[in-house]
Scaffold this active site. Structure first.
Site, mmCIF file in Angstrom:
data_model
loop_
_atom_site.group_PDB
_atom_site.id
_atom_site.type_symbol
_atom_site.label_atom_id
_atom_site.label_comp_id
_atom_site.label_asym_id
_atom_site.label_seq_id
_atom_site.Cartn_x
_atom_site.Cartn_y
_atom_site.Cartn_z
ATOM 1 C CE1 TYR A 33 -3.225 2.875 0.287
ATOM 2 C CE2 TYR A 33 -2.895 2.889 2.674
ATOM 3 C CZ TYR A 33 -3.469 3.439 1.531
ATOM 4 O OH TYR A 33 -4.274 4.545 1.626
ATOM 5 C CG ASP A 84 -3.726 2.123 -3.587
ATOM 6 O OD1 ASP A 84 -3.187 2.733 -4.535
ATOM 7 O OD2 ASP A 84 -4.524 2.663 -2.788
#
Length: 367
Positions: A189, A229
């Protein structure tokens, strides 16, 4: 990705499945998976995972409470071997003022015990009961990652930082790295770039990108699958409205360096650093490798608020990046959300992204 609106979600109702023990074990900062049942093992002929899924859940607990039926039906249909989750947003174990354990969910208060019970029940029922799970959690309800691997696959090692050490965790639980016999899979992330020249914004992202490049170069002995992400849209084709995102500002602020101007994730500086990581690390964007043209319906993984100026404004910031050695094994790489009404997003502002590789030929030697 940092949102420009705060979704209002109620806890909703949750049907409690039968609870059973959570199947993962730990030793000296690394976790090893438990033995799978003989019947399930016999049904699984693959030596290593070939089907992968990544998803920024925007609060794993809320997805369990509000969107679990639809999401688990999707999982059952896709049947991935590995599931990488970002923005778990559940705090690490440890009481106030005490050292935290990023590998365990917090359970020292009545509310945290109830939340952990909700998660444990969900993961003790099909289809997630067929997976072992590793957590890397923040101290608060922020960020965090999880990695689910089918019990029939045994990673040689699981670590939680770009330094690839077993016990150390990245701040905010942003990394889980699993090593198999012939490849590594990295779930990240990536920090949002932010809008300003500050330690928590531009400077933090520059440091991350530098460390990411160093990691890729230092671990080139084995092919890499990097997913999650990544908080960057590499090319104009990766956003729905390039002019809109290039001109975006926060409260009229204009950074001193023009390459830092624009939407976080679409500034020239971020995009160039990301391109350098791919080039120097000999990595391939799996989705763009297969999909050369812009797809306004299904070509983006993040979507703005359906109400307001970000309606219909979308970005591709969730990826599967693979070593060039793996590119000829790419069977498919798809985004599973569509349209501006967030169909297939399962309550998040990101949709799941999948990757499938062909099985490795046992006679093929790595070069």
């Amino acid at each position: 990705m940092k949102r420009f609106f705060q979704p209002i979600e109620k806890d909703g109702s949750f049907k409690k499945p039968t609870i059973s023990s959570v199947s993962s074990s730990e030793k000296d900062g690394e976790q090893t998976t438990e033995t799978i049942s003989e019947s399930a093992a016999a049904a699984e002929n693959k030596k290593e995972p070939t089907k992968f899924l990544t998803w920024n859940a925007n609060s794993f607990l809320l997805r369990i409470k509000n969107n679990w039926t639809e999401f688990t039906q999707f999982i059952e249909s896709l049947d991935p071997d590995v599931i990488a989750i970002q923005e778990v947003r559940m705090p690490a174990a440890g009481s106030k003022g005490a050292p935290k354990n990023p590998r365990e969910l917090k359970d020292d208060t009545s509310s945290s015990r109830e939340e952990k019970l909700v998660v444990t029940r969900a993961l003790s029922s099909p289809p997630l009961k067929n997976y072992n799970v590793w957590w890397s959690l923040s101290d608060s309800k922020y960020a965090g990652t999880a990695l689910f691997i089918k019990k029939c696959f045994r990673p040689k090692k699981v670590s939680f930082s770009l330094d690839a050490t077993g016990s150390k965790h990245e701040p905010d639980g942003r990394v889980i790295l699993a090593e198999f016999e012939t490849f590594r899979i990295l779930n990240t992330y990536v920090p949002n770039n932010g809008w300003k020249e500050e330690e928590s914004s531009f400077q933090r992202r520059r440091k991350w990108d530098k460390r990411m490049l160093e990691f890729v170069l230092a671990t080139s002995d084995k092919p890499l699958i990097w997913c999650g992400d990544l908080n960057v849209s590499h090319e104009d084709i990766d956003v729905s409205h390039p002019e809109f995102f290039s001109a975006a500002k926060l409260n009229g602020y204009i950074p001193p360096n023009k390459e830092d101007c624009g939407q976080p994730g679409f500034t020239l500086s971020e995009r160039r650093r990301f391109g350098a990581i791919l080039k120097e690390g000999k990595l391939v964007d799996a989705y763009r490798f297969l999909h050369k043209d812009k797809d306004m319906e299904c070509g983006f993984s993040w979507s703005g608020n359906p109400v307001g100026k970000y309606r219909g404004k979308r970005m591709r910031i969730d990826y599967f990046i693979v070593s060039e050695k793996l590119k000829d094994r790419i069977v498919s790489c798809e985004m599973h959300g569509r349209g501006i009404e967030l169909d297939g997003f399962y309550g998040s502002d990101h949709c799941p992204v999948s990757l499938e590789l062909s099985e490795k030929d046992a006679d093929t030697k790595q070069v």
